[in-house]
Design a protein around this motif. Structure first.
Motif, PDB file in Angstrom:
ATOM      1  N   UNK A  63       0.776  -1.233   0.000  1.00 56.35           N
ATOM      2  CA  UNK A  63       0.000   0.000   0.000  1.00 56.35           C
ATOM      3  C   UNK A  63       0.813   1.291   0.000  1.00 56.35           C
ATOM      4  N   UNK A  64       2.128   1.190   0.087  1.00 57.49           N
ATOM      5  CA  UNK A  64       2.982   2.390   0.109  1.00 57.49           C
ATOM      6  C   UNK A  64       3.191   2.916  -1.309  1.00 57.49           C
ATOM      7  N   UNK A  65       3.368   4.239  -1.438  1.00 56.84           N
ATOM      8  CA  UNK A  65       3.688   4.833  -2.735  1.00 56.84           C
ATOM      9  C   UNK A  65       5.003   4.253  -3.226  1.00 56.84           C
ATOM     10  N   UNK A  66       4.998   3.765  -4.458  1.00 60.88           N
ATOM     11  CA  UNK A  66       6.119   2.993  -4.970  1.00 60.88           C
ATOM     12  C   UNK A  66       6.449   3.425  -6.397  1.00 60.88           C
ATOM     13  N   UNK A  67       7.726   3.624  -6.660  1.00 60.52           N
ATOM     14  CA  UNK A  67       8.221   3.940  -8.000  1.00 60.52           C
ATOM     15  C   UNK A  67       8.829   2.650  -8.547  1.00 60.52           C
ATOM     16  N   UNK A  68       8.271   2.154  -9.643  1.00 57.34           N
ATOM     17  CA  UNK A  68       8.635   0.833 -10.149  1.00 57.34           C
ATOM     18  C   UNK A  68       9.491   0.908 -11.410  1.00 57.34           C
ATOM     19  N   UNK A  69      10.256  -0.162 -11.610  1.00 54.82           N
ATOM     20  CA  UNK A  69      10.865  -0.373 -12.923  1.00 54.82           C
ATOM     21  C   UNK A  69       9.719  -0.739 -13.859  1.00 54.82           C
ATOM     22  N   UNK A  70       9.804  -0.321 -15.099  1.00 55.58           N
ATOM     23  CA  UNK A  70       8.753  -0.600 -16.077  1.00 55.58           C
ATOM     24  C   UNK A  70       8.516  -2.102 -16.202  1.00 55.58           C
ATOM     25  N   UNK A  71       7.259  -2.467 -16.329  1.00 58.41           N
ATOM     26  CA  UNK A  71       6.904  -3.876 -16.507  1.00 58.41           C
ATOM     27  C   UNK A  71       7.331  -4.407 -17.871  1.00 58.41           C
ATOM     28  N   UNK A  72       7.850  -3.526 -18.729  1.00 55.12           N
ATOM     29  CA  UNK A  72       8.373  -3.975 -20.034  1.00 55.12           C
ATOM     30  C   UNK A  72       9.824  -4.433 -19.923  1.00 55.12           C
ATOM     31  N   UNK A  73      10.449  -4.274 -18.749  1.00 57.86           N
ATOM     32  CA  UNK A  73      11.843  -4.688 -18.567  1.00 57.86           C
ATOM     33  C   UNK A  73      11.905  -5.982 -17.764  1.00 57.86           C
ATOM     34  N   UNK A  74      12.950  -6.801 -17.988  1.00 58.76           N
ATOM     35  CA  UNK A  74      13.087  -8.025 -17.186  1.00 58.76           C
ATOM     36  C   UNK A  74      13.151  -7.730 -15.685  1.00 58.76           C
ATOM     37  N   UNK A  75      13.839  -6.660 -15.294  1.00 59.38           N
ATOM     38  CA  UNK A  75      13.942  -6.304 -13.873  1.00 59.38           C
ATOM     39  C   UNK A  75      12.570  -5.945 -13.316  1.00 59.38           C
ATOM     40  N   UNK A  76      11.811  -5.133 -14.047  1.00 59.47           N
ATOM     41  CA  UNK A  76      10.470  -4.748 -13.593  1.00 59.47           C
ATOM     42  C   UNK A  76       9.543  -5.932 -13.459  1.00 59.47           C
ATOM     43  N   UNK A  77       9.565  -6.825 -14.448  1.00 62.73           N
ATOM     44  CA  UNK A  77       8.711  -8.020 -14.392  1.00 62.73           C
ATOM     45  C   UNK A  77       9.105  -8.909 -13.216  1.00 62.73           C
ATOM     46  N   UNK A  78      10.395  -9.065 -12.994  1.00 62.33           N
ATOM     47  CA  UNK A  78      10.875  -9.930 -11.928  1.00 62.33           C
ATOM     48  C   UNK A  78      10.493  -9.392 -10.547  1.00 62.33           C
ATOM     49  N   UNK A  79      10.685  -8.097 -10.329  1.00 64.00           N
ATOM     50  CA  UNK A  79      10.324  -7.491  -9.034  1.00 64.00           C
ATOM     51  C   UNK A  79       8.818  -7.597  -8.821  1.00 64.00           C
ATOM     52  N   UNK A  80       8.040  -7.261  -9.840  1.00 65.77           N
ATOM     53  CA  UNK A  80       6.588  -7.318  -9.736  1.00 65.77           C
ATOM     54  C   UNK A  80       6.114  -8.733  -9.398  1.00 65.77           C
TER      55      UNK A  80
END
Length: 170
Positions: free
Chosen positions: A46-63
């Motif tokens: 629920x915290x405000x979060x700045x994410x790596x784009x879901x189009x990147x392997x890093x973003x997909x992996x973290x998500x």
């Protein structure tokens, strides 16, 4: 066993991992989101979060890692570029999970605060990508060995020790 960001295998492409970066939580120094320097993974929910784009392997992996652990931060922005993501955190858009080796300058300058996150087992590989059958030049071999030596631990081993070297022969 830690989770590792993986590239999709492509025909004719070889990857060799020689180190793994752990992740750390970053937050704005001028307006911290967490009072503690060690938090649980669930504290991100629920915290405000700045994410790596879901189009990147890093973003997909973290998500995927967060979802698997039942954690849903409030995604404010997504970025493909680490410098842009860090800038968004610095100005107060939220917190983020980033590879720990990417924030040395900001920690030194005091523009970002960090917090360890319990049970954050996700790792980001550091390696090289090359065509299968690639013949390496002498200078490439020297560069590769320099990289390996840079990431050796005190016991003289690297993460590469469990992989074969791609530059053994020409």
């Amino acid at each position: 066993h830690p989770s590792v960001v993986k590239l999709n295998g492509k025909p004719g492409i070889t990857t060799k991992i020689f180190a793994e970066n752990s992740y750390i939580l970053i937050e704005p120094a001028h307006r911290p989101i967490f009072k503690k320097r060690r938090i649980s993974l669930k504290d991100l929910h629920g915290k405000n979060y700045v994410a790596f784009s879901s189009t990147t392997p890093t973003g997909r992996s973290i998500s995927q890692f967060l979802r698997k652990n039942g954690v849903s931060p409030k995604i404010i922005q997504e970025y493909e570029n680490i410098e842009t993501l860090k800038s968004a955190v610095q100005i107060g858009c939220g917190c983020s999970l980033v590879p720990s080796q990417t924030i040395t300058r900001e920690k030194k300058e005091g523009t970002l605060l960090t917090a360890e996150v319990d049970n954050l087992t996700l790792k980001r590989p550091l390696g090289i990508i090359f065509s299968k059958g690639k013949i390496f030049t002498s200078s490439t071999k020297v560069f590769y060995e320099m990289l390996i030596n840079k990431f050796k631990s005190k016991d003289g081993k690297t993460d590469l020790d469990r992989h074969e070297s791609p530059v053994n022969s020409e």
